[in-house]
Scaffold this active site. Sequence first.
Site, PDB file in Angstrom:
ATOM      1  N   LYS A  53      37.672  45.341  47.743  1.00  0.00           N
ATOM      2  CA  LYS A  53      36.492  45.856  47.036  1.00  0.00           C
ATOM      3  C   LYS A  53      35.298  44.931  47.255  1.00  0.00           C
ATOM      4  CE  LYS A  53      39.404  48.364  43.842  1.00  0.00           C
ATOM      5  NZ  LYS A  53      40.218  48.386  42.636  1.00  0.00           N
ATOM      6  N   GLN A  97      40.816  45.508  37.037  1.00  0.00           N
ATOM      7  CA  GLN A  97      41.920  45.915  37.914  1.00  0.00           C
ATOM      8  C   GLN A  97      43.195  46.104  37.090  1.00  0.00           C
ATOM      9  OE1 GLN A  97      41.536  46.618  41.194  1.00  0.00           O
ATOM     10  NE2 GLN A  97      43.676  47.209  41.373  1.00  0.00           N
ATOM     11  N   ASP A 120      35.080  53.378  37.514  1.00  0.00           N
ATOM     12  CA  ASP A 120      36.443  53.879  37.735  1.00  0.00           C
ATOM     13  C   ASP A 120      36.580  55.315  37.202  1.00  0.00           C
ATOM     14  OD1 ASP A 120      38.430  52.324  38.985  1.00  0.00           O
ATOM     15  OD2 ASP A 120      38.628  50.996  37.251  1.00  0.00           O
TER      16      ASP A 120
HETATM   17  N1  GUN Z   1      44.941  49.830  39.998  1.00  0.00           N
HETATM   18  C1  GUN Z   1      45.374  50.727  40.923  1.00  0.00           C
HETATM   19  N2  GUN Z   1      44.405  51.625  41.209  1.00  0.00           N
HETATM   20  C2  GUN Z   1      43.344  51.293  40.438  1.00  0.00           C
HETATM   21  C3  GUN Z   1      42.034  51.847  40.291  1.00  0.00           C
HETATM   22  O1  GUN Z   1      41.655  52.852  40.907  1.00  0.00           O
HETATM   23  N3  GUN Z   1      41.223  51.208  39.408  1.00  0.00           N
HETATM   24  C4  GUN Z   1      41.617  50.115  38.696  1.00  0.00           C
HETATM   25  N4  GUN Z   1      40.751  49.578  37.840  1.00  0.00           N
HETATM   26  N5  GUN Z   1      42.826  49.581  38.800  1.00  0.00           N
HETATM   27  C5  GUN Z   1      43.683  50.178  39.679  1.00  0.00           C
END
Ligand code: GUN
Length: 284
Positions: A53, A97, A120
């Site tokens: 990211k 996350q 998200d």
């Molecule tokens: N963990 C796995 N996929 C995601 C996601 O799309 N967003 C977040 N915040 N955590 C994750």
Amino acid sequence: MTAKIINGKDIAAKKRIAIAVEVKKLKSKGVTPGLAVILVGNNHASLTYVKSKEKACRELGMNSLLIEMPEEVSEEELLSKIEELNGDTKIHGILVQLPIPKHIDEKKVIESISPLKDVDGFHPINIGRMMTGQNTFLPCTPYGIMVLLEESGISIAGKNVVVVGRSNIVGKPVGQLFLNQHATVTYCHSKTRDLKLHTNQADILVAAVGIPNFITAEHIKEGAVVIDVGINRNEAGKLCGDVAFDEVSEKAGYITPVPKGVGPMTITMLMYNTLKSANESIDR
Ligand code: GUN
């Protein structure tokens, strides 16, 4: 029939070029989109995702802020950091996350993020907006799937869509996005009786169960569109999806591979949502 491959890597690259152009325009107005990512603990897979990211932000000219917190961090400390970021005008997107350690209430954390910075699309307010078809941040993997279909020229209205899996992150929201686009949607899950009965009706099948090679050729209608959201390792340690690719691609009309299918779209849509948030912050 041999399926056409939906190349998520190429589609993501095309979308990222368009996002970078918009970032440049925004920067000329004095606003650089900024994404804050909070990582709690040392989950190896999470660290890899978070690094990707950061890299995507850099490549598109956005700012990224990585906040690493120890496994033992208190819920109070985490919530207080989110509160600080909610008030930081240089930050347009906040992402915690997942998963987070068990002693922290995940629902509380998600609800503490300002819905205006919830890139998200996990906040209940934004989920409600998605369900009622209002302007909001759409969750990144489901959104990425819709973009893959659009870019591949696959129509949705009136189609039978079967979603296998009902997670809050992928299964539930992707079904809703298909419904918003006038598909007839069926959800299947671990308690579904006679899975094949349902999947064989699917014009579009989304597999999001997290079990390697769970969907085989017998689950598929000839010519169907098959979207594989799985990111698993098989017994040999090789990356594989939820769909038995070799046999299913002999029967399907379109299929997403793993890797280079849905995966690259998730971060791309996160970048898109962060840009959208930065753009909308100007008008407030
Ligand atoms: N963990 C796995 N996929 C995601 C996601 O799309 N967003 C977040 N915040 N955590 C994750």
